[in-house]
Design a protein around this motif. Structure first.
Motif, PDB file in Angstrom:
ATOM      1  N   ARG A   1       0.812  -1.220   0.000  1.00 44.30           N
ATOM      2  CA  ARG A   1       0.000   0.000   0.000  1.00 44.30           C
ATOM      3  C   ARG A   1       0.845   1.270   0.000  1.00 44.30           C
ATOM      4  O   ARG A   1       0.352   2.350  -0.306  1.00 44.30           O
ATOM      5  CB  ARG A   1      -0.904  -0.007   1.230  1.00 44.30           C
ATOM      6  CG  ARG A   1      -0.126   0.028   2.518  1.00 44.30           C
ATOM      7  CD  ARG A   1      -0.980  -0.225   3.726  1.00 44.30           C
ATOM      8  NE  ARG A   1      -0.150  -0.345   4.904  1.00 44.30           N
ATOM      9  CZ  ARG A   1       0.283   0.696   5.615  1.00 44.30           C
ATOM     10  NH1 ARG A   1      -0.086   1.902   5.288  1.00 44.30           N
ATOM     11  NH2 ARG A   1       1.071   0.523   6.654  1.00 44.30           N
TER      12      ARG A   1
ATOM     13  N   TYR B   1     -11.331  11.028  -3.378  1.00 41.10           N
ATOM     14  CA  TYR B   1     -11.146  10.250  -2.145  1.00 41.10           C
ATOM     15  C   TYR B   1     -12.165  10.613  -1.072  1.00 41.10           C
ATOM     16  O   TYR B   1     -12.268   9.928  -0.069  1.00 41.10           O
ATOM     17  CB  TYR B   1      -9.709  10.396  -1.615  1.00 41.10           C
ATOM     18  CG  TYR B   1      -9.325  11.806  -1.268  1.00 41.10           C
ATOM     19  CD1 TYR B   1      -9.712  12.371  -0.053  1.00 41.10           C
ATOM     20  CD2 TYR B   1      -8.543  12.579  -2.119  1.00 41.10           C
ATOM     21  CE1 TYR B   1      -9.352  13.653   0.278  1.00 41.10           C
ATOM     22  CE2 TYR B   1      -8.170  13.860  -1.799  1.00 41.10           C
ATOM     23  CZ  TYR B   1      -8.579  14.394  -0.593  1.00 41.10           C
ATOM     24  OH  TYR B   1      -8.226  15.677  -0.259  1.00 41.10           O
TER      25      TYR B   1
ATOM     26  N   GLY C   1     -12.846   6.510   0.029  1.00 44.55           N
ATOM     27  CA  GLY C   1     -11.859   6.693   1.084  1.00 44.55           C
ATOM     28  C   GLY C   1     -10.643   5.813   0.936  1.00 44.55           C
ATOM     29  O   GLY C   1      -9.532   6.175   1.318  1.00 44.55           O
ATOM     30  N   ASP C   2     -10.839   4.648   0.315  1.00 43.11           N
ATOM     31  CA  ASP C   2      -9.723   3.713   0.237  1.00 43.11           C
ATOM     32  C   ASP C   2      -8.653   4.127  -0.773  1.00 43.11           C
ATOM     33  O   ASP C   2      -7.646   3.460  -0.932  1.00 43.11           O
ATOM     34  CB  ASP C   2     -10.241   2.315  -0.116  1.00 43.11           C
ATOM     35  CG  ASP C   2     -11.116   2.325  -1.352  1.00 43.11           C
ATOM     36  OD1 ASP C   2     -11.381   3.434  -1.862  1.00 43.11           O
ATOM     37  OD2 ASP C   2     -11.518   1.242  -1.802  1.00 43.11           O
TER      38      ASP C   2
ATOM     39  N   VAL D   1      -6.901   6.707  -0.458  1.00 41.65           N
ATOM     40  CA  VAL D   1      -5.805   7.271   0.302  1.00 41.65           C
ATOM     41  C   VAL D   1      -5.447   6.307   1.418  1.00 41.65           C
ATOM     42  O   VAL D   1      -6.297   5.905   2.183  1.00 41.65           O
ATOM     43  CB  VAL D   1      -6.196   8.640   0.896  1.00 41.65           C
ATOM     44  CG1 VAL D   1      -5.041   9.222   1.668  1.00 41.65           C
ATOM     45  CG2 VAL D   1      -6.636   9.561  -0.208  1.00 41.65           C
ATOM     46  N   VAL D   2      -4.197   5.948   1.436  1.00 41.49           N
ATOM     47  CA  VAL D   2      -3.758   4.993   2.444  1.00 41.49           C
ATOM     48  C   VAL D   2      -2.844   5.726   3.416  1.00 41.49           C
ATOM     49  O   VAL D   2      -1.950   6.463   2.995  1.00 41.49           O
ATOM     50  CB  VAL D   2      -2.990   3.839   1.767  1.00 41.49           C
ATOM     51  CG1 VAL D   2      -2.581   2.824   2.802  1.00 41.49           C
ATOM     52  CG2 VAL D   2      -3.855   3.211   0.689  1.00 41.49           C
ATOM     53  N   ARG D   3      -3.117   5.504   4.687  1.00 37.02           N
ATOM     54  CA  ARG D   3      -2.306   6.178   5.700  1.00 37.02           C
ATOM     55  C   ARG D   3      -0.832   5.780   5.530  1.00 37.02           C
ATOM     56  O   ARG D   3      -0.521   4.609   5.356  1.00 37.02           O
ATOM     57  CB  ARG D   3      -2.806   5.767   7.084  1.00 37.02           C
ATOM     58  CG  ARG D   3      -2.226   6.587   8.213  1.00 37.02           C
ATOM     59  CD  ARG D   3      -2.931   6.251   9.509  1.00 37.02           C
ATOM     60  NE  ARG D   3      -4.358   6.626   9.466  1.00 37.02           N
ATOM     61  CZ  ARG D   3      -4.804   7.865   9.702  1.00 37.02           C
ATOM     62  NH1 ARG D   3      -3.958   8.827   9.981  1.00 37.02           N
ATOM     63  NH2 ARG D   3      -6.074   8.131   9.659  1.00 37.02           N
ATOM     64  N   GLY D   4       0.009   6.794   5.505  1.00 35.24           N
ATOM     65  CA  GLY D   4       1.442   6.508   5.414  1.00 35.24           C
ATOM     66  C   GLY D   4       1.926   6.215   4.009  1.00 35.24           C
ATOM     67  O   GLY D   4       3.085   5.882   3.805  1.00 35.24           O
ATOM     68  N   SER D   5       1.051   6.315   3.026  1.00 33.34           N
ATOM     69  CA  SER D   5       1.465   5.987   1.663  1.00 33.34           C
ATOM     70  C   SER D   5       2.440   7.021   1.124  1.00 33.34           C
ATOM     71  O   SER D   5       2.395   8.193   1.499  1.00 33.34           O
ATOM     72  CB  SER D   5       0.234   5.927   0.762  1.00 33.34           C
ATOM     73  OG  SER D   5       0.625   5.885  -0.569  1.00 33.34           O
TER      74      SER D   5
ATOM     75  N   VAL E   1      -3.271  13.110  -1.636  1.00 33.93           N
ATOM     76  CA  VAL E   1      -4.162  14.105  -1.051  1.00 33.93           C
ATOM     77  C   VAL E   1      -3.807  15.497  -1.537  1.00 33.93           C
ATOM     78  O   VAL E   1      -4.660  16.269  -1.961  1.00 33.93           O
ATOM     79  CB  VAL E   1      -4.104  14.042   0.483  1.00 33.93           C
ATOM     80  CG1 VAL E   1      -5.055  15.079   1.069  1.00 33.93           C
ATOM     81  CG2 VAL E   1      -4.460  12.659   0.947  1.00 33.93           C
TER      82      VAL E   1
END
Lengths: 683, 276
Positions: free
Chosen positions: A507, A571, A575-576, A578-582, A587
């Motif tokens: 991811r 997004y 929502g999916d 954008v992945v946290r920490g990607s 964004v």
């Protein structure tokens, strides 16, 4: 009143010419609306194309009849050719105007066409040509002005005094015309003197100016002949074969002179053998010389042939097309450019030249119908049967059937032209698509290299090139070269997975938003190497959201101008994406369905991390943001699979030898026999 | 970098292809300096990384991981400037061949004339211009050096006075004999650009044959403008010669015709008859 109007040759030709003008008009709008690049086939290796070769080079040469006939009549006192003088001067005048108009299309900045007058650069041949053409155009206008001033419209004392004055300076004008023509007809050849490396030796010559001048004289004579035959056909005149034969006899000496000078020059410079070496250039050279000079000269040398209309017509047509061919060959065909970048004129280029010629012919016909051109001296010719009736009050008025037919031809041709316009000409130039293809997975051998590269990669199937002492380690690389131009990044996918946290790491680099796909391959959305790909399906969203809220789901009702940029970012619903920490910069780019070019996407993804590492851990990753850390050649010369033909350097072991020695120090897994490709390896 | 002095020989660039890694840092420095648009796959481009209106310099990749930087050579006697009809291209005293877009009328004769095929055209623009390296003329005038040589991380392309760079090149030849390419039939390696078409301000030393950089492998040492001048210098005599010849012929033939007419008149015997 002629009941047969529209059935004559003249009327048919005029309708055809108006159709050409229709196409020309459309192309003109495209040319000046979207630029040269959009409407021509010109490139940086073919900066001069059809427009220069035909409109300028051939145009000037074709108009050479003007000064040749003027010299014959006014200077050499050959009074019996007086009847040819006006048509020849008119043709020359229209020819030079056509040259100037053609130039406006070819010049990148046509409104600077007057610059040579204020910024002269006298070391340029082009400057001399420009000055001569400009002055000669003035001289021609003065030479032709009596024909206009004789018209009843100008029967006023002031115009008649002007006419008397111009008639008095006829001889100085003619001499000035001859001098200027001599200069620029020859200088068009001198234009190519500065290109000894690009013009083929069979055409290049230090005396190009002599060749251009002599060939222009021959061409001028034959152009006058062809024109006399054509206007006789159009206007129903009697053909004066006796006079035309006289022109033919002169041409029968000029054309051989041209052949002798051309061959003599080749012989003197020792290039003559090249004309017979069987190459296509040699064939073209011989064909050109035969058609433009040798065959017509032979034809014209036979008295019976040069006194017959078909004989004259054949010879004149051959010379006209042959000499145009000579100009084309020097300017385009025998002009060197890389083999992989050929030049082919677009139809829009041809349409401009055809349209200019059509316009010139229409003006020629107009002058013939309204001024005394052909029958200046001698018995009055019969009124051409085709002369259109003057509009009479009781007749059809301004809207004659002829005018209706011409307008119809114009409109239909213009409409067809719009339909067939190339996309670039219609919408402005756009870059060509560069489709991106899947990264390939490849077995490679890695050998240690000094930092910051750390490793060098070798194609396994060519492992023979790797010295055993270099301790090669088998590894798998993704060959990232989306457009297959062999500038790849050997990307060690497995190593990046290991470094970034195993299966959890997908991811970080891959978008997660495609259905049932946790690691969409980059090329699926970034479909063009350099251009933005639109991945947003508007119609699909309308279908899916077709309830009463419809548009306002994404487009806020407060915003008047609905556009992608004022709409909700993708997004915010998906929502999916954008992945946290990607690492993917999603964004901040607002992600509205525009996938940047593949190259930009890859650079954006990789360089940020690498630069970050180089900054945070310089002791291990010094200079890790350098271009050549990723952009590498494979370390053999072989990436084009040339290796089998390259002799192995001494001290290297062949792959077969490595395979047959199980006790080799480094346990090198036997690679597959060929550089295999398989779809992108997914962990 | 010292401020330029008029008396000194010209500024120049020396590119040592053996030190080039093809990283394109010079290309990007150039693109940044001149605010060039991103490279796009236009119809008139064969390769995206060819010289173009978005690249005044680029890296040519040659077999065997060899990289050769391509750019305008700033010839000592430039064919482009001699061909330019309005003097939009001009050789300056400092060395650069510069371009004045306010004068240019877009005839593209410079592109036809260049023996290296350097000038490019911004075909995509409605008001297209000739695009080529101008050796950062403004930076030179201000006492600086070109953006490309300043950016090169490996010292593969360096800037200086032409004579100093020639000396430096010879020093490198001497320091590492056998490293640099020796053209067939020559005794030692040569500096590409020292004599070609009269010499250039962009010099190359290399371990590969660089003859592919010109339209012909051997461009010769003769400056190209001389070829044109051989013809152009004949213009004044042609003007006077042709004018005099035509006037003479007119006079002679006119007189002969007059005499003939008088003779015919006398033969007719009518002293009262008039000529015209």
């Amino acid at each position: 009143m002629q009941p047969t109007v529209g059935r004559t040759n003249l009327e048919r030709v005029k309708t055809l010419l108006w159709a050409c003008i229709g196409v020309w008009t459309v192309v003109t709008v495209a040319r000046f609306g979207h630029g040269i690049g959009a409407t021509s086939g010109l490139t940086d290796v073919a900066p001069w194309g059809f427009w220069i070769a035909f409109d300028v080079m051939a145009g000037v040469a074709l108009a050479a009849g003007g000064f040749v006939i003027a010299a014959a009549v006014y200077i050499f006192g050959l009074e019996r050719y007086h009847g040819f003088a006006r048509p020849a001067i008119l043709t020359a005048l229209l020819g030079y105007i056509a040259v100037a108009v053609g130039l406006l299309y070819d010049l990148g900045i046509p409104w600077h066409i007057w610059h040579p007058m204020v910024f002269p650069q006298h070391h340029s041949v082009l400057f001399e040509v420009a000055m001569c053409v400009m002055l000669y155009l003035t001289v021609l206008s003065l030479e032709f002005s009596p024909a206009i001033l004789e018209h009843p419209l100008f029967h006023r004392p002031v115009f008649q005094r002007l006419l008397q004055f111009i008639k008095r300076i006829t001889i100085p004008l003619v001499i000035a015309g001859i001098v200027l023509s001599t200069l620029h007809q020859s200088s068009l050849g001198s234009l190519f003197l500065i290109q000894p490396f690009r013009v083929h030796p069979l055409w290049y010559s230090p005396i190009l100016y002599v060749l251009f001048f002599v060939s222009a004289v021959g061409l001028g004579l034959m152009m006058v002949t062809l024109e006399a035959l054509l206007s006789a056909w159009l206007f129903g005149h009697r053909v004066r074969t006796d006079l035309l034969a006289g022109l033919g006899r002169v041409a029968a000496f000029v054309l051989p002179l041209y052949v002798v000078i051309r061959m003599g020059d080749l012989w003197r410079r020792g290039i003559l053998p090249e004309a017979l070496d069987g190459s296509w250039q040699a064939g073209l050279f011989l064909l050109e010389l035969l058609l433009s000079a040798v065959i017509p000269a032979v034809l014209l040398f036979i008295p019976r042939v040069r006194h017959s209309v078909p004989g004259l017509a054949t010879a004149a047509t051959l010379v006209v097309f042959g000499m145009i061919g000579y100009r084309f060959n020097i300017c385009i065909v025998a002009f060197d450019r890389p083999e992989n970048m050929p030049y082919w004129p677009t139809w829009t280029e041809l349409a401009v030249s055809v349209g200019i010629v059509a316009g010139a012919v229409l003006v020629f016909i107009f002058f013939n119908e309204n001024l005394r051109i052909v029958d200046e001296h001698g018995p009055a010719e019969p009124v051409p049967a085709s002369r259109p009736a003057a509009p009479t009050p009781e007749g059809p008025g301004f809207y004659t059937p002829a005018l209706r037919r011409h307008s119809l031809a114009f409109v239909i041709a213009a409409a067809l032209a719009v339909g067939f316009l190339p996309e670039d000409a219609l919408f402005g130039p756009r870059p060509r698509p560069t489709p991106v293809r899947l990264a390939r997975s490849l077995e490679a051998l890695a050998t240690p290299a000094p930092p910051p590269l750390r490793r060098s990669f070798h194609v396994s199937s060519l492992a023979g090139n790797v010295p055993r002492a270099a301790e090669p380690v088998a590894t798998r690389v993704l060959v990232v070269d989306g457009n297959r131009d062999w500038r790849f990044v050997p990307f060690t996918h497995d190593d990046h997975i290991a470094a970034l946290g195993d299966q959890e790491s997908c991811r970080l680099c891959h978008h997660q938003n495609m259905t049932f796909d946790q690691h969409s391959a980059c090329y699926e959305c970034h479909r063009d190497m350099y251009e933005v790909t639109d991945t947003f399906d508007h119609a699909l969203h309308i279908r899916k959201l077709s309830d009463s809220r419809g548009c306002t789901v994404c487009h806020s009702p407060e915003i008047d101008r609905r556009s992608r940029d004022t709409a909700l970012a993708c997004y915010e619903c998906h929502g999916d994406m954008v992945v946290r920490g990607s690492i993917i910069p999603t964004v901040e780019r607002k992600l509205v369905g525009r996938a940047p070019g593949y190259m930009e996407a890859m650079h954006g993804l990789c360089i940020r991390c690498h630069a970050d590492l180089a900054r945070r851990a310089p002791e291990r990753y010094a200079e890790f943001d350098r271009c050549d850390v990723c952009h590498r050649e494979f370390q053999d010369t072989d990436h084009r699979r040339m290796a089998p033909y390259v002799p192995m350097p001494p001290g290297h072991v062949s792959a077969d030898a490595m395979r047959s020695q199980p006790s080799a120090p480094a346990a090198v897994p036997v690679p597959r026999p060929a550089a295999t490709t398989r779809p992108e390896g997914r962990p | 970098m010292s401020t330029p002095d008029r008396g000194d020989p010209m500024f120049a660039i020396l590119t040592d292809t053996t030190r080039c890694t093809g990283c394109e840092t010079c290309v990007h420095a150039c693109q940044r300096t001149y605010n060039l648009p991103p490279d796009r796959a236009w119809r008139w481009k064969q390769k995206i990384d060819d010289l173009s209106s978005s690249r005044f310099t680029t890296i040519i990749r040659r077999p065997g991981s060899k990289f050769v930087r391509q750019q305008c050579r700033h010839c000592l006697q430039p064919a482009c400037a001699s061909a330019c009809i309005v003097g939009a291209l001009r050789k300056t005293e400092l060395g650069p061949v510069i371009y004045d877009e306010k004068r240019c009328m877009g005839c593209r004769y410079c592109m036809m004339a260049c023996p290296y095929g350097i000038p490019r055209y911004s075909w995509e623009a409605k008001v297209p211009l000739v695009r080529k390296c101008i050796l950062c003329y403004d930076r030179l005038k201000a006492g600086g050096q070109p953006a490309c040589t300043e950016a090169c991380p490996y010292g593969a392309t360096i800037f200086g006075r032409r004579d100093a760079l020639l000396a430096e090149a010879r020093r490198r030849f001497a320091a590492e004999p056998g490293k640099y390419f020796t053209p067939p039939g020559r005794s030692g390696p040569e500096i590409y650009g020292e004599h070609e078409v009269g010499g250039t301000c962009v010099l190359y030393i290399s371990d590969i044959d660089l003859s592919f950089l010109g339209w012909r492998p051997n461009l010769g040492d003769e400056p190209l403008p001389a070829l044109t001048w051989a013809a152009l210098s004949k213009v004044p005599p042609v003007i006077f010669g042709v004018a005099a010849a035509m006037s003479g012929v007119y006079w002679i033939i006119g007189r002969r015709m007059k005499l003939q007419a008088e003779a015919a008149q006398r033969a007719a015997g009518g002293p009262g008859a008039t000529g015209h």
